[in-house]
Design an enzyme around this catalytic site. Sequence first.
Site, short mmCIF file in Angstrom:
data_model
loop_
_atom_site.label_atom_id
_atom_site.label_comp_id
_atom_site.label_asym_id
_atom_site.label_seq_id
_atom_site.Cartn_x
_atom_site.Cartn_y
_atom_site.Cartn_z
N HIS A 135 0.81 -1.22 0.00
CA HIS A 135 0.00 0.00 0.00
C HIS A 135 0.84 1.28 0.00
O HIS A 135 0.80 2.10 0.91
CB HIS A 135 -1.08 0.02 1.09
CG HIS A 135 -0.70 -0.57 2.42
ND1 HIS A 135 0.23 -0.04 3.23
CD2 HIS A 135 -1.17 -1.65 3.08
CE1 HIS A 135 0.34 -0.74 4.33
NE2 HIS A 135 -0.49 -1.73 4.26
N TYR A 149 11.70 0.29 6.90
CA TYR A 149 10.46 -0.15 7.55
C TYR A 149 10.06 0.85 8.64
O TYR A 149 8.90 1.25 8.75
CB TYR A 149 10.66 -1.55 8.15
CG TYR A 149 9.36 -2.19 8.52
CD1 TYR A 149 8.63 -2.94 7.60
CD2 TYR A 149 8.82 -2.02 9.79
CE1 TYR A 149 7.42 -3.50 7.94
CE2 TYR A 149 7.61 -2.58 10.13
CZ TYR A 149 6.91 -3.32 9.20
OH TYR A 149 5.70 -3.88 9.53
N HIS A 169 1.69 -0.51 15.22
CA HIS A 169 1.28 0.74 14.62
C HIS A 169 -0.22 0.81 14.41
O HIS A 169 -0.70 1.75 13.75
CB HIS A 169 2.01 0.95 13.28
CG HIS A 169 1.57 0.00 12.20
ND1 HIS A 169 1.04 0.46 11.01
CD2 HIS A 169 1.52 -1.32 12.13
CE1 HIS A 169 0.71 -0.55 10.24
NE2 HIS A 169 0.99 -1.64 10.90
N ASP A 225 4.79 -6.16 14.14
CA ASP A 225 5.48 -5.37 13.11
C ASP A 225 6.78 -4.72 13.62
O ASP A 225 7.66 -4.39 12.82
CB ASP A 225 4.56 -4.26 12.59
CG ASP A 225 3.53 -4.77 11.60
OD1 ASP A 225 3.76 -5.82 11.00
OD2 ASP A 225 2.50 -4.10 11.42
N HIS A 277 -1.51 -8.92 16.23
CA HIS A 277 -1.81 -7.76 15.39
C HIS A 277 -2.85 -8.17 14.36
O HIS A 277 -2.70 -9.19 13.69
CB HIS A 277 -0.51 -7.30 14.72
CG HIS A 277 -0.66 -6.11 13.81
ND1 HIS A 277 -1.63 -5.14 13.96
CD2 HIS A 277 0.09 -5.72 12.74
CE1 HIS A 277 -1.48 -4.23 13.03
NE2 HIS A 277 -0.45 -4.55 12.27
N GLU A 326 -3.88 -6.62 11.55
CA GLU A 326 -3.82 -6.23 10.14
C GLU A 326 -3.82 -7.49 9.28
O GLU A 326 -3.30 -8.55 9.66
CB GLU A 326 -2.59 -5.35 9.85
CG GLU A 326 -2.70 -4.67 8.49
CD GLU A 326 -1.73 -3.51 8.27
OE1 GLU A 326 -0.87 -3.26 9.13
OE2 GLU A 326 -1.85 -2.86 7.21
FE1 FEO Z 1 0.69 -3.80 10.42
FE2 FEO Z 1 2.52 -6.25 8.97
O1 FEO Z 1 0.97 -5.39 9.49
#
Ligand code: FEO
Length: 402
Positions: free
Chosen positions: A28, A195, A148, A167, A82, A84
């Site tokens: 993204h 990163y 995050h 992450d 996480h 996501e």
């Molecule tokens: Fe915040 Fe690798 O996902």
Amino acid sequence: MKEGFKAIKITDSVYWVGAIDWEIRDFHGYSTPRGTTYNAYLILADKITLIDTVRAQFKDEMLARIASIVEPGDITYIISNHSEMDHSGCLPEAIEIINPEEVYASAIGVKTLNSQLDIDREIIGLREGDSLSLGNINLSFMETKMLHWPDSMMTYVQEDNLLFSQDGFGMHLASSERFADTISDEILDYEAAKYYANILMPYSRLVTRLLNKVSDSGIKIDIIAPDHGPVWRKDVGNILHSYSRWAVQEPTCKAVVVYDTMWKSTAIMAKAIGEGLGSGGTSVKLMPLMGCHRSEVVTEILNAGALVVGSSTMNNNMLPGMADVLLYLKGLKPQNLIGAAFGSYGWTGESVGQIKDQLTAMKVELIGDGIRAQYVPDSDVLEQCFSLGELIAAKLGKMCSL
Ligand code: FEO
């Protein structure tokens, strides 16, 4: 189930059972020329536990790696650090196949997972300081809200001094090597910084707070196992130190000159500014947007003290590639920068003012009023550019740390 995928031993009780994405080139908006990994880990405790899962289309790879050491149905707990999608995308199917006794996430993670995914199962919420016994192995949990995502948490294995950091401390790097100490420092340093700059930079204050909390707690960390990239098992202090440095973003004697140009006039100005910066003793990185991606620009800014931005004017605006980069940078909230704007134009020349507005919105301290050149910069304009570079270098020389 796919054959040919094996679990990889991290410690006597922890195995990597993630997936390698050799193909992905864009996350993204973040360029990933080296691909990435989605790391999941299996703890072979009395109660076998899966830490995180993988992106949905990599489910079979994860399950095959798990099946190389245990029957997936023997897993007792799944813990989602996480929510996501790159770490939870296959969670609903994994729950269906594994049928664990319990599924855990942070309290906010429970809400996020249920908002995103169709999980026909209660998820138990964990809070800061909670612990979980796996029989012979004990886990404790640390909330890391907004590092995050709001749901983010980390899981600590007391017996191994191992931190599953989701992450945090990760990088987008597909490799057959699973440990950072088997990968070149040049790649690690760049990809870890990239990163941080592209994912964690806006939350730097929280990174500092987390590092202080870990330091104050006295917990010993020998291994950091993130959700992307290699596992840190040697000299873990180095990556912790890098994070503490990046989080404060102290200005250095380095300037990033990022520019986009139509007929080379803005490029000529950029080079003159760069010459002035160099003449003043500053390290300079010129980044023409025709060859640099937005995520590379912010990576260079992470350890810079100055950001100088140039664009030609086209149709009463800065060039669209520069608007893209400035929008991206603004969201990532770089700190402690001085800077300036410049650019060429034909008849209206709005770009310099627009760039100054964006830099001001990013809290960049502006040096000078900006330099504009009509059509092609003459020697007077190029002298101004050189002088601007020298002025920025002089200012940086008084404030920089390196
Ligand atoms: Fe915040 Fe690798 O996902």
